[in-house]
Design an enzyme around this catalytic site. Structure first.
Site, short mmCIF file in Angstrom:
data_model
loop_
_atom_site.label_atom_id
_atom_site.label_comp_id
_atom_site.label_asym_id
_atom_site.label_seq_id
_atom_site.Cartn_x
_atom_site.Cartn_y
_atom_site.Cartn_z
N ASP A 81 0.93 -1.20 -0.07
CA ASP A 81 0.15 -0.11 -0.05
C ASP A 81 0.84 1.36 0.14
OD1 ASP A 81 -2.06 1.65 0.14
OD2 ASP A 81 -2.32 1.37 2.63
N ASN A 233 -10.16 0.54 0.11
CA ASN A 233 -8.99 0.34 1.12
C ASN A 233 -9.44 0.83 2.62
OD1 ASN A 233 -7.16 -0.03 -1.06
ND2 ASN A 233 -5.71 1.64 -0.48
P1 13P Z 1 -8.35 4.69 6.02
O1 13P Z 1 -7.65 4.44 7.02
O2 13P Z 1 -8.77 5.99 6.04
O3 13P Z 1 -9.26 3.55 6.08
O4 13P Z 1 -7.61 4.42 4.43
C1 13P Z 1 -7.08 3.56 4.25
C2 13P Z 1 -6.12 3.57 2.70
O5 13P Z 1 -6.83 4.19 1.93
C3 13P Z 1 -4.99 3.00 2.85
O6 13P Z 1 -4.33 3.40 1.78
#
Ligand code: 13P
Length: 299
Positions: A81, A233
């Site tokens: 990520d 996400n």
């Molecule tokens: P949140 O922490 O707002 O759920 O977002 C997660 C995200 O987009 C990780 O890339």
């Protein structure tokens, strides 16, 4: 079953649901993600950030996820990520991800914007290496951030023509879009730029990704999925479930200790008494999201 996320997200786009991508930082969060997916029979993506590798030994976390994955019949991908540089993406490729995000929208500091050309350049270099290994690539264009309305959002939202050009130039498999969502908690209720999303989806032929899924109202999530979002996400919601439960458990432990002390007994310490309920709470939160995303029963 470990697969590239391209397959999961392509099926989701066709089936008009989204695959949840959930952040894991340790054994309990990884176990909660697997357990939720198995209970929901839902395909999923387990994702790790580069900063998590400062918290835990990378090889240990990956070994744990892979060992757990060998026992699951639910299809899943392991995803980086927000990889911020070519080098970080290569490191995760070596660790065995089947999917990665090169976030070329910002420079390595995670704050300063990169130009369009710089974004294309780093994304393309990562894509060439990743595709050679059969690994799916997500990229980002636009600036994530909460908005009060589509008119006021200005240039930060993803622009349809630029997104289409970017996807053609960089050759990626899925695209994270700026449509009014942001990481972390929102001030009040977020405004989602559905019209902009619709316009981007009309120009961009690949599945789109919603970042900052925590706190987006269920109906907005469902509408965004109907317009082309195929990966959502979720990180903060898992952290909130963990914190709320740990805090409640610690209060309970304090109460129990006070009673034991008052009666002249001996305190008993058990880490599992705090962490097991927190793991269950994370699992429930993830199951709830899978249901909203429409991925329940799709594995
Ligand atoms: P949140 O922490 O707002 O759920 O977002 C997660 C995200 O987009 C990780 O890339």
């Amino acid at each position: 079953m470990l697969v590239a996320s391209k397959e999961l997200v392509a099926s989701a786009r066709v089936g008009k649901y989204a695959v949840g991508a959930f952040n894991a930082v340790n054994m309990e969060s990884a176990q909660a993600i697997f357990a939720a997916a198995e209970k929901s029979r839902s395909p999923f993506i387990i994702q790790i950030t580069q900063t998590t590798l400062k918290y835990t030994e990378p090889e240990e976390l990956f070994a744990l996820i892979r060992a757990r994955g060998e026992r699951t019949s639910v299809p899943y991908a392991i995803h980086l990520d927000h990889g911020r540089s070519f080098e970080v993406c290569m490191k995760f490729l070596r660790l065995g991800v089947t999917s990665l995000m090169i976030d070329g929208s910002l420079q390595e500091d995670g704050k300063t914007p990169r130009s369009y050309e710089e974004n294309v350049d780093v994304t393309r270099r990562v894509r060439e290496a990743a595709h050679a290994m059969g690994v799916t690539v997500e990229a980002e264009i636009g600036r994530l951030g909460q908005i009060s309305g589509e008119e006021e959002a200005g240039d930060n939202l993803t622009r349809p023509a630029e997104a289409a050009r970017f996807v053609a130039d960089a050759g990626v498999d899925m695209l994270a879009v700026a449509i009014g969502t942001t990481h972390g908690l929102y001030k009040g209720t977020p405004h989602i730029a559905h019209e902009r999303l619709k316009a981007v989806a009309a120009e961009v032929p690949i599945p789109l990704v919603m970042h900052g899924g925590t706190g987006v109202p269920d109906d907005d999530v469902r509408r965004a999925i109907s317009l082309g979002i195929a990966k959502v996400n979720i990180d903060t919601q898992i952290r909130v479930a963990f914190y709320d439960t740990v805090i409640a458990q610690v209060h309970q432990v304090e109460k129990n200790f006070a009673e034991v002390d008052a009666s002249g007994g001996v305190r008993k310490y058990d880490i599992r008494k705090v962490l097991a309920p927190a793991r269950d709470a994370m699992c429930e939160a993830i199951k709830g999201r899978m249901s909203v995303f429409g991925s329940t029963g799709k594995a």
